[in-house]
Structures are given as C-alpha cells and as structure tokens.
Design an enzyme around this catalytic site. Sequence first.
Site, PDB file in Angstrom:
ATOM      1  N   ASP A  57      -8.310  -8.974   3.430  1.00 10.19           N
ATOM      2  CA  ASP A  57      -8.237  -7.911   4.425  1.00 10.19           C
ATOM      3  C   ASP A  57      -9.422  -7.888   5.391  1.00 10.19           C
ATOM      4  O   ASP A  57     -10.316  -7.049   5.237  1.00 10.19           O
ATOM      5  CB  ASP A  57      -8.147  -6.565   3.686  1.00 10.19           C
ATOM      6  CG  ASP A  57      -7.664  -5.454   4.573  1.00 10.19           C
ATOM      7  OD1 ASP A  57      -7.321  -5.747   5.723  1.00 10.19           O
ATOM      8  OD2 ASP A  57      -7.628  -4.306   4.115  1.00 10.19           O
TER       9      ASP A  57
ATOM     10  N   GLU B 179       0.821  -1.207   0.000  1.00  4.03           N
ATOM     11  CA  GLU B 179       0.000   0.000   0.000  1.00  4.03           C
ATOM     12  C   GLU B 179       0.859   1.264   0.000  1.00  4.03           C
ATOM     13  O   GLU B 179       0.617   2.204   0.751  1.00  4.03           O
ATOM     14  CB  GLU B 179      -0.954   0.000   1.198  1.00  4.03           C
ATOM     15  CG  GLU B 179      -1.870  -1.214   1.196  1.00  4.03           C
ATOM     16  CD  GLU B 179      -2.912  -1.201   2.302  1.00  4.03           C
ATOM     17  OE1 GLU B 179      -2.659  -0.618   3.351  1.00  4.03           O
ATOM     18  OE2 GLU B 179      -3.990  -1.785   2.074  1.00  4.03           O
TER      19      GLU B 179
ATOM     20  N   GLU C 231     -13.075  -2.766  11.356  1.00  5.98           N
ATOM     21  CA  GLU C 231     -12.964  -1.909  10.169  1.00  5.98           C
ATOM     22  C   GLU C 231     -14.010  -2.220   9.096  1.00  5.98           C
ATOM     23  O   GLU C 231     -14.663  -1.315   8.584  1.00  5.98           O
ATOM     24  CB  GLU C 231     -11.554  -2.049   9.586  1.00  5.98           C
ATOM     25  CG  GLU C 231     -11.362  -1.271   8.302  1.00  5.98           C
ATOM     26  CD  GLU C 231      -9.959  -1.444   7.721  1.00  5.98           C
ATOM     27  OE1 GLU C 231      -9.098  -2.052   8.374  1.00  5.98           O
ATOM     28  OE2 GLU C 231      -9.750  -0.971   6.596  1.00  5.98           O
TER      29      GLU C 231
HETATM   30  O1  GCW Z   1      -7.088  -2.857   5.750  1.00  4.59           O
HETATM   31  C1  GCW Z   1      -6.139  -1.988   5.381  1.00  4.59           C
HETATM   32  C2  GCW Z   1      -6.569  -0.774   6.112  1.00  4.59           C
HETATM   33  C3  GCW Z   1      -5.461   0.202   6.297  1.00  4.59           C
HETATM   34  C4  GCW Z   1      -4.323  -0.527   7.008  1.00  4.59           C
HETATM   35  C5  GCW Z   1      -3.888  -1.704   6.154  1.00  4.59           C
HETATM   36  C6  GCW Z   1      -2.853  -2.538   6.860  1.00  4.59           C
HETATM   37  C7  GCW Z   1      -2.773   0.347   8.558  1.00  4.59           C
HETATM   38  O2  GCW Z   1      -7.641  -0.200   5.432  1.00  4.59           O
HETATM   39  O3  GCW Z   1      -5.952   1.251   7.067  1.00  4.59           O
HETATM   40  O4  GCW Z   1      -3.252   0.303   7.275  1.00  4.59           O
HETATM   41  O5  GCW Z   1      -4.968  -2.539   5.897  1.00  4.59           O
HETATM   42  O6  GCW Z   1      -3.243  -3.512   7.517  1.00  4.59           O
HETATM   43  O7  GCW Z   1      -1.686  -2.249   6.759  1.00  4.59           O
END
Ligand code: GCW
Length: 850
Positions: A388, A307, A416
């Site tokens: 995720d 990311e 989340e």
């Molecule tokens: O799920 C995603 C989240 C991000 C997060 C990332 C991760 C901390 O939306 O906010 O960043 O995963 O786990 O690194």
Amino acid sequence: MRSLLLLAAIGLAAAEDGLSGWLRYAPIKGAKGCHSKLPSAILTLNATEGSPVYTAGQELSQGISGIFGKELELNAAETRHGNGRDTTATVGTVHAYVDSNPDAAARLPELVDDGFYLDVSRGKVLILGQNERGALYGAFHYLSVLAQGNCSDFTLTSNPDAPIRWVNQWDNMQDGGTHGSVERGYGGDSIFFWDGKVRDDLTRAAQYARLLASIGLNAVVANNVNADAKTLTPENMDGLARIADVFRPYGVQLGVSLNFAAPETLGGLSSFDPLDETVINWWQGITDALYKRIPDMAGYLVKANSEGQPGPMTYNRTLAEGANMFAHTLKPYGGIILFRAFVYDHRTLNQTLDWKADRANAAGNYFDGLDDKFEDNVVIQIKNGPIDFQVREPVSPLFSHLVKTGAAIELQVSQEYLGQQAHLVYLAPMWKEILDFDFRVDGKPSRTSDIVGGKRFPRKLGGYAGVVNVGTNTTWLGSHLAMSNLYAYGRLAWDPSATSEGILQEWTKLTFSDDKKVLDVITKLSMESWPAYENYSGNLGIQTLTDILLGHYGPNPASQDGNPWGQWTRADADTIGMDRTVWNGTGFSGQYPPEIAAMYEDVATTPDNLLLWFHHVPYTQVLKSGKTVIQHFYDAHYAGSATAQTFPELWKTLKGRIDDERYEHVLYRLVYQAGHSLVWRDSVNTFYFNKSGIADTGGRVGNHPYRIEAEDMTLAGGYRRYDVSPFEAASGARCIVTADNSTTGTASTVLRDVKTGKYDVAVNYYDMALGNATWELYVGCKRVGRWKGDLEYNLGRAPSPYIDGQTASRVTFRGVKIKKGSTLKIVGRPDGLEPAPVDYISILPEGIVD
Ligand code: GCW
C-alpha cells in the site's frame, strides 16, 4: 499588465496563492524579443463553444497575452503580417484541417487518440490533434514551451504512451466521511461534493480539469473508491452530469466509483449477486441513466472485497464475474471499467499462528487463473506495490501475470504514507524506478511501463490511475511544492521515458521562475527529498514505519505488527523482516517470473533496499554496504534528518526571488519538516535500540547532551509528568502536561552547566488537534518567544488528538543569549483538549541540531 511586467522586470513577482498552479502565463524576461516570432491571430477549426478546440483558442489568446503582453485576434478572416507572412495559429483536429487542406494529409504524421502535431515556423503555428482533446493538448504544449521562455521554431509529434490517464479522487459525498470529505486529503474539503450532494458551485472543478488537461490527463473519478451508494440517486446523477459538463471543455471525462452492494442498499433488492438477473438489470438501468445524462462518461471504477467493501466474493463469484457484470452494461456505450486489484482481507490474517500468512500475496492469489476471464473493456488497476503506497516496495508481481487482460498502474500523488504534503517528497524518482522495473517475463525485457502501455503484451487498453487529493485550499494539495507530484504524474503517464529532473525543471519554470538559482534550489531539495524521507521513515524495505492504525503520518513502528492488517515487520529482540521466500517463507517471491524470483529468493542477490521486505534476518546481518542492519537504521535516520535540516536553509536563499506569499508558505513547511524529521529519527532509533539492545557505534542514539527533559524540570502550577505512548514518541519516554484545561503550568530549570554565549534553543512539544494551547519560553526575565499549538490549521496532515509521533513538533529560536546560571522557564497555557505538552528543550551551540 504593465505593472506586472514592471514587477517581472525588477525581479519581483506578485503575491500568488497557487490557484493557477503551473498555468500562470506569467510575464517572462525578454518577452518583447519574441513578439515577431509569435502568431498575430488564432484560427480554431470547427470549434463550437465549450469544445476542447474552442478552449484551445481561449487558452492561446489568454496565454500569449499573459506571457508576452501581445493580444491576438481570434478567428479573424485574414491574418497576414505586414510583410505578407501568414502568422496565424491554426488549431483543430487533423480531420478538420485536412478537410480544408486535402494536400496536407500526406505530410502529416501518424497520431493515436489524444496525440498532437505542432509546427511552429516564424509566427505561423499549426496545432493539430488526432481528436479535439489532442488539439487542446497541443495548444497547452505550445504555451508551456513559450512560458518557459522559448519562442524558437520547432515541429513536434507527440503521442501518449497509454490511453488511460486517469485521476482518482477519494472524495466523500458527505462531510465527515471516514477521513473528512477527502479520504487521505490534506488540502481542504472536496471541490466536488458537499453535504451528500454535488456542489452548486463547480468553479474549482473546472479549474482542476484545466490543470489536468494541460498535462494530458483525460478522466477523473470524482467520488471515493469507498463508494457511497447514494452517489447513484437521480439527484446525484444530475449532479454528476454537471461535473461532466464543466470537465467537457477540457476534454476530461468523468468516471464514477461504484459500491458493489448498491442494488441492495440503494435499490432495495434482496441481493447484489452479480449473476442474479434482477441485479444485472438494476445495474443496466443505472448505466443507462448515467449515459443518458453523460453520453461521454469514461466508465466505472470498482473497489470490491477489500477492507470491508462488498464484492462478488460475498456470493462465491469470482472477481471476473463481478467485473464483467459492469463491463456488459458499459459495452453499448463504449465505456470501460477499472477494477481494482487491491483485494485483501484485513480481518483474518494471523501473524502469530501463521508464518506463511502474507497480505502481499493477496492480489496474486485472488487474480490467479482469471487472466482470460475478463471482458475486453475491463482493466485491472494495480497499486504500484503489493501492499500500500509505502516509501519502498517491490513492484507488484501482478503486472507480470496479466497477459490478456488490460492493466493500469495506480500511483498515489496523495502522500498518504509519505509525509501527507507536510513533508516535501518529490515522487517522480520513485515512480521512475517502478515504471522502469524489468520483470523479465519469459526472459525478455518487460518493463512495467511497457506492460501498462500495451507494448509488452498486445492489448488495447491500459495505462495509469493517479490517486490525487486536491481540495478547496488555493494551493490545491495544501503545499505549493507538492504540486510537482501532480505535474510529474501527468507527464509520466503521457511519456514514462521523461526524466524526473527534466519534469521538475519544467514545472519549476512554469510555477515559479526560470531564475537559475530558483531552479537549482528546487531541484536539489526535491531530488534529495524521497531518499531523505526513506532514510528517516523506513529503511531496507521495512516500509514506512508510520502509525498504520491512526493517521498514517508520524512514527509508530510497533503499530505495524500484531494486527491483521498485514503490514508486518516481525521485529523481535534479535531479528527483523518478512520472510517472503519460497523455501522458508510466505512464498511471495515466487510470484515473480523466474529470473526475478531467483534474485529475491536469495539474501545475497536481494538489493539492500528491499532486504527486509523479502528476508527475516538478525539485526547484525551485514549488508552489501558492509554495515549491519541495525547500524544502517541508525545511520540512515541521522543522515535523512540531517538532509531535512538543510531544506529550510536552502529555501531561504530564494528570498526575494519568488513572491513572498509562496516563499513564506513553503518555508513554514520546510521548517516544520526539519523538526518532524528529528521526531522520526529519534522515535525509530529509540524503538529499535530498545528492542535489540544494540548500541549505535556512533554513540548518538539515546545520548543527547544538549537536551533538558521537561520531566526533569521543576514543575509548578498545573504541569505534571506524563508517560507517552508509544514511549519512543517522547525523548526519555515522558513529557509534561497540564492537569486540566484551565490551569497554566510552569516548568523551570537553572542552566548551571551552560556556558555564557549564544545558542539556538529548540523546544519539542506536541501540537494536538482540538485545542490551541500557548507556550512561552523565558531565559531569565526575558521572553524568548511565544507560540501557539495551531499546526492543524496550517498543515493539512491527518489531525490527531493524541500525544504521539503525529503531533510531536519542534519550534526553534535562533541566536538566544544565555548567561551561565540563568533560569530557563516554559509557561504553558492549555486550551481545549491540548494540555500544553512539552517533551524537551535543546540548548544548541552553533551548528548543532539535536
Ligand atoms: O491505503 C488504504 C487507505 C485507504 C484507501 C485504501 C484503498 C480509499 O488507507 O484510505 O481507501 O487504501 O486504496 O482503497
């Protein structure tokens, strides 16, 4: 104390704000009857002030005083009961105890690091830990048993299942980081950081450590995995040391998240190549500086090449080369590095051109061939699923690939993608399914919990990392009920064989009361909550159909596709699902050991609840249940939201049985959840009805006889019609809004077809951040109600400035008298950026919700 006991005796509890969580030490019924079975004094062995054993003594004294009103003497020389019985609670390490009682050594059980032994016998209590932390855990365990109303004798040997039982906070050092000061935080600002620095006042950090210690969690990484290099300035390192200082009395160690590029961005070097000597030396200097300040630091956590974060692959180095660089610097200090497996590229995946592209494959591919390349103080931290934290995912196959390398499972307490603590979703049942999953490596039982616990493949390190988003809110997570997830995380990390219901009941007794009704209601609500949420947010393994581009909160199925984030559904007019088979798809199913791979490869043997995760099928595909995929969607969304409607009603049966403060707080959220579950239901159903053109055999989707669409009402003043995007976030695709933020709008209609009688009147509106509009609802000249668009202050969920599935909300007025032919009117006063939007009004006969 007396007044508290009195309140307890008459069945009412004092108002509570949640700050003490499950460690309330509240008076229990029948407390007096226990007095003779309790110790009269506490003896702490070798305890220096600030050590975990010292803390254990303090907790025992505080706890027994709170629960039973009995004051204990601390460290008195001689403590015998009137009848000569020894009634001392002795607490310390095995080592310290055996020093003064050499004969005892032979009869004490074997303990591993952090384990404890408890022997409670007619007031004489022995609490021994393998280390100091274990002794504190033993004291907390004894207090938990007492607080649950049990003062009988018992002995217990308890060892943790795995050595790593960490918490990852995603706290930003700077307010206004990507998502406020706790990334994906819904319970207020960071308790650790403010304005780029460690807070001066760390009272909450200490209270947090106390809660975590009581459930056996032993380390916290306080700063976000999206790490700010400035965490490592000398001033901030001093600050981190202060956090470690307030953690230490609770046996909680501090870990630090690192930004891979820090040698360049903070250190001023021209590179952050992990094989470059100057880079290595720079990191060694940082590690030395940290350990100088924090000699017991747990270690590091690193998110790399994910990311947009920098990592070793930037220099064509392997992930192992990156991880090992840190491992080497930590080795002299006994520190460890948790290196995240959440490695993927969110920029290059192409859905349209490449049928075989798949984000789920990323971790398996990136770690391929590296199993024997990591240092022994590296642990790979793997999210439970390959994508995720979705409402349902298969377990990440990477757990079965790493045989030589330590592995930890990353679970997300922060909800989340699961309602952001504004929806009740008790997660232990989901985690249990994940931990109990059997990979059948080499055809042998290979459960996830046995892999991370180091039992299936012999490894010294492994365990658990829980992503937690506590904040400054006194409820910690923004919701009292969500705290059962934090509690369950700790309990499962200690003992993955514990049951979801058992954990929940323990937590409920400690947090609220042992009143049977309270236990029954909270158990029912919580145990039904994950299935309900799955039903209304994403079925058959399609993932949470939330807005993945904004907020991750409300419904927005279209947002999954057409972008490189790779959370695709590949839904078109006829078909849906990701083909992850080896024979025709992305090949992901082949990442599992053969027995499991074969199961997922074939539609016939793939469980229904993961069908669309592994297969691309027509909407008319018939499931094992006999329903088609599309009808399952429709039915599940109706069933899930119907379950959510029962939550507030069930909760109301607890009025008077728990304190009003927490009763009202929870009720507010459950009412909100019931309303938002309808938004989910209608959005997802409308979306797929529109896409597939296949009607609901139940005749419900698109058919809402009790609704009056706001856009069909007579509009006056400032109100005008507005096309909502995404269209399915509004009933009839449209709503009304005021033309600007200063004109009041009026929408009215004559109720010609409504028979005279009593109705529940529900109004669906949009409560956006950045404004607090006011609405008034009238029937005839009578004002039925007035409400404000202020959910953003009361629910911590991601704020949104848009008219969409995140902000769609419902308010209901019960038992409204309506005369046939009267006029229904809404008056909306805009405020700020909130143009008093209204979607529809439902005039509901008794017993109907729509
Ligand atoms: O799920 C995603 C989240 C991000 C997060 C990332 C991760 C901390 O939306 O906010 O960043 O995963 O786990 O690194």
